[in-house]
Design an enzyme around this catalytic site. Structure first.
Site, PDB file in Angstrom:
ATOM      1  CG  HIS A  41       0.513   4.189   8.047  1.00 19.06           C
ATOM      2  ND1 HIS A  41      -0.571   3.320   7.605  1.00 19.06           N
ATOM      3  CD2 HIS A  41       1.612   3.443   7.675  1.00 19.06           C
ATOM      4  CE1 HIS A  41      -0.146   2.306   6.809  1.00 19.06           C
ATOM      5  NE2 HIS A  41       1.328   2.373   6.697  1.00 19.06           N
TER       6      HIS A  41
ATOM      7  CD  GLU B 214       2.660  -1.621   6.795  1.00 15.51           C
ATOM      8  OE1 GLU B 214       2.815  -0.395   6.953  1.00 15.51           O
ATOM      9  OE2 GLU B 214       3.093  -1.782   5.384  1.00 15.51           O
TER      10      GLU B 214
ATOM     11  CG  HIS C 156      -0.395   0.134   2.461  1.00 13.15           C
ATOM     12  ND1 HIS C 156      -0.753  -0.785   3.587  1.00 13.15           N
ATOM     13  CD2 HIS C 156       0.747   0.712   3.127  1.00 13.15           C
ATOM     14  CE1 HIS C 156       0.188  -0.634   4.509  1.00 13.15           C
ATOM     15  NE2 HIS C 156       1.072   0.466   4.232  1.00 13.15           N
TER      16      HIS C 156
ATOM     17  CG  HIS D 156       8.270  -1.468   3.882  1.00 11.26           C
ATOM     18  ND1 HIS D 156       7.241  -2.668   4.376  1.00 11.26           N
ATOM     19  CD2 HIS D 156       7.518  -0.393   4.308  1.00 11.26           C
ATOM     20  CE1 HIS D 156       6.238  -2.193   4.712  1.00 11.26           C
ATOM     21  NE2 HIS D 156       6.184  -0.641   4.692  1.00 11.26           N
TER      22      HIS D 156
HETATM   23  C1  DHB Z   1       5.920   3.391   2.257  1.00 17.32           C
HETATM   24  C2  DHB Z   1       5.701   2.140   2.699  1.00 17.32           C
HETATM   25  C3  DHB Z   1       4.452   1.983   3.820  1.00 17.32           C
HETATM   26  O1  DHB Z   1       4.071   0.973   3.956  1.00 17.32           O
HETATM   27  C4  DHB Z   1       3.646   3.169   3.927  1.00 17.32           C
HETATM   28  O2  DHB Z   1       3.025   2.914   4.884  1.00 17.32           O
HETATM   29  C5  DHB Z   1       4.492   4.421   3.868  1.00 17.32           C
HETATM   30  C6  DHB Z   1       5.590   4.429   2.691  1.00 17.32           C
HETATM   31  C7  DHB Z   1       7.009   3.673   1.339  1.00 17.32           C
HETATM   32  O3  DHB Z   1       7.813   2.641   0.792  1.00 17.32           O
HETATM   33  O4  DHB Z   1       7.118   4.666   0.921  1.00 17.32           O
HETATM   34 FE    FE Z   2       2.495   1.168   5.564  1.00 19.90          FE
END
Ligand code: DHB
Ligand code: FE
Length: 283
Positions: free
Chosen positions: A59, A239, A12, A192
């Site tokens: 978030h 996540e 997302h 990530h």
């Molecule tokens: C990014 C990824 C995320 O899950 C999020 O909530 C906000 C930013 C990103 O990779 O930029």
């Molecule tokens: Fe996120």
């Protein structure tokens, strides 16, 4: 009784919203990501769900660090999108499915999940972007029940607890007195880390093993503690808990088989490993 047609897990990343708004889908950077979606959209056109239950993590928009429910279920007739700071276009409000919301809330409390019920709930990119990716044209055709799982502020719920929640949600959907068809969506991941020393951390081997496990061994990831998962996938990679809850909805009840509709994995978009997995439930 209601029927779960299948489930879809997707990343997302907010930049997806900007890319769609600017029509960049076919540019070299974005094409390998967006190419994953048409087969899933085609399948959705065939199975025509009426309702989507969306597991996602807020978030800092609707819940901030001062009040952070572990599990929260939306019970609103409409969910407004707000930009919580990523500069992406705000999408129109989503329609709620309040009778399913209250059925889920009642069943979950009965099953000893002490969830927070939310009759007002703003939704962020994690709720809106998967729906936009799956139904890019026009207004979203499905009503929704959003379910938030805290992956933002420690302590986070254990993977095994999230799996149990998903199982209870699946049983509750199956006992909903309705002839509607339900799709279950998970929004998040995959590996990530957006900040700190390991910013940009990606773990392709783990992501692929995780996606594979969801097919035939869905409890595989419940062996890991939250700290293991953060170590392997990054602070935001956790996540992936949404995917675990999503898959657990299909493991409940008789004839719990699934068949893979489509999957895609592409790195990176932003600093993130992107995943897409659609599974149809096989009665
Ligand atoms: C990014 C990824 C995320 O899950 C999020 O909530 C906000 C930013 C990103 O990779 O930029
Ligand atoms: Fe996120």
């Amino acid at each position: 009784m209601a029927h779960i047609v299948g489930c879809i897990g997707t990343s997302h990343i907010p930049a997806i919203g900007s890319a769609m708004h600017k029509k960049l889908e076919d540019t070299p950077y974005w094409k390998p990501f967006f190419d994953g979606y048409p087969p899933v959209r085609n399948w959705l056109q065939q199975v025509q769900p009426d309702v989507a239950v969306v597991f996602y993590n807020d978030h800092g928009l609707n819940f901030f660090l001062d009040k952070m429910p572990t599990f929260a279920v939306g019970a609103a007739s409409s969910y407004s999108n707000a930009d919580e700071g990523w500069g992406i276009p705000t999408l129109p409000p989503l329609r709620g499915q309040t009778d399913l919301s209250w059925h889920l809330i009642e069943q979950l409390i009965d099953q000893e999940f002490d969830i927070v019920s939310c009759q007002e709930m703003l939704v962020d990119h994690a709720c809106t972007l998967p729906l936009k990716l799956l139904w890019p044209e026009g207004p979203c055709p499905v009503t929704i029940v959003p379910i938030c799982i805290n992956t933002v502020q420690f302590p986070l719920p254990k993977a095994s607890r999230v799996y149990a929640l998903g199982k209870a949600v699946g049983q509750a959907i199956a006992s909903w007195n309705s002839d509607k068809k339900v799709a279950v969506i998970a929004s998040g991941g995959l590996s990530h880390q957006l900040d700190g020393e390991r910013a940009g951390h990606i773990n392709k081997a783990f992501d692929l093993q995780f996606m594979e496990s969801l097919l035939n061994n869905p409890e595989w990831a419940t062996q890991f503690s939250i700290h293991d998962l953060v170590e392997k996938t990054g602070t935001q990679g956790v996540e992936l808990l949404m995917w675990l809850a999503m898959r657990a909805t299909l493991s409940a009840g008789a004839g719990a088989g699934v068949h893979k509709v489509h999957s895609n994995y592409h790195i990176p978009i932003s600093n993130t490993a992107t995943g897409l997995l659609a599974l149809a439930s096989v009665a």
